[in-house]
Write a protein that holds these residues in place. Sequence first.
Motif: not given
Lengths: 391, 179
Positions: A186, A216, A276-279
């Motif tokens: 991530d 993660e 990537r997973r959205p932050q």
Amino acid sequence: MSFWARYYNTAALILAVGLQLVLLGYQVRRDDDMTLLRAWTMGAIAPINKGLHSSFDFVAEGWTGYVWLIGARDENEQLQRDLDKVRLENQELRRDLAQLQREQTLISYQERIASKTILAEVIGGGANANSKEIILNRGRRDGVLPGMAIVVADGIVGKVLAAYPGSALALLIDDADSGAGVILADSRVRGLLRGQGERECLIDYVEHEVKVSIGEEVLTSGEDRIFPKGLPVGRVTRVESGTDFQEIYAVPYAPLDRLDEVLVIVEGVHEELPPRRPQLPETLLPLPPLEPSAPGETLTEAAPPDDRNPAQRPQGLLTDADRIKKRYRDIAASQGVRLGEAKIGAGPPDFNAGAPVEGETEPAAPTAEPAPAPGAPTSSAPAVATSEPQP
Amino acid sequence: MMPSRVVGRSPLAKPLRQPTLLHPGATLALAISALSLQVFLPAYIPSARLLDLPLLVVVYLASLRRHVLIGMLVGLVIGVAQDGLTHGPIGIFGITKTIVGYAVASLSLYVEMDYPGARSVLTGFFFLVHQTVFWLLVGGLLGRHVSVDPARALMLCAVHAGLALVLFPALDRSRRTTP
């Protein structure tokens, strides 16, 4: 004796047989099944047969179950032996099936990844009890060389330490001497995965500023030139604040303690990293409620004032820091000092003196030394204004 | 008109003993039991389908009355009922057992049937008669395939004779003297 009296019985027989012959001929010619007669006969016999059947079953069950038990013990022992044999076969079949499923999973993974791999079986563990090593049934003859990565479908396993003609010694990633370049999926932060000799591995060299969340995913970064980039490694289980860097612990995906078949990467090809997973955006807490500076004053929500502009500075306190700042300002003012404007050489105000009583910002000049109480020791120390109530 | 049971009897013959009979209810129960067992036993003992229990009952009942018409009727009724339990045309067993009943009843006018040995031998003999008539009817009259096996017929003849030797004395216990 008349003719009929003499042949009465014979005539009756001929008549009976003749009638039945006619009946036969009728059935054959018309293909008539005489359903009614059959139904009558069956209706008379069937209930009796049902009763006979039930009685026979009852008697037979009682006989075989309670009386005729000769050979039951021998039969029981034979059946027990058969059962043991079948159980053993079942166990072997289950083991074969599990092995087949594992190999099928590995072959499927082998076809899915870009790297060229060969299938190897784990034929032993290392001789050192303190190290995490395995021995593979493939060696130099099969193209296995030291430094090659070993993976399973779940994740990376380790690397080849030494290759022999028909076998190879490999070091698992949870060994204390093992290491692998990894990247957090991530945050895309890179680190070094180091074995601890336990199930958990340590990801080192990650700065304190980097926010790492539990759970993660950890992937290979490809920087160690052993494991191709993008292979799954494990998942972060805990994050602790270390001395120089964060101490991030991760558990490998691969079942390192029960490996049967593995893949040796003979030609590594980097994989694409997963997106990537959205932050989530950082959440700002709302401002504390406004406090009225005077009783009866009501405050309403408005646009945030500019603190640098005294005209727009709010009358009520905004934060705890504002309250502390005001308290010390009041203490200093009670001692005749304005913060930020002290003369050179003047001592700092005594902040331990306590805050003045509300409405007593300027201390009244002592007109007379208060008379000490009888028996009380006299002191030449200057009087200190306290906020405690005077008697 | 003279009674049928004395028709053809030689006046020099030794007078037969007074016939003893089964109760009508027992007669009916015996016939139904024979038919039931005929279809019940093969379900548990496959070789029992070779037996012809209704034939044994016809021989037994026909030999009791010493009345030709009654013997013939017993054979007819039991035979037709047996036909009703098969998939073949009605009348095959009816005709064969009518003839057997007639023959047994006729013979009982001349032969003392209370002797177990005589009844046993006659049962075996009438089994052969029954089989012969059956083959003639099915194979000759209806033109259907039937396996004619004389050796097996002779063996079954002996089996039925043996059964008669055992069963008939047991059935005799329930007989009563004619009123």
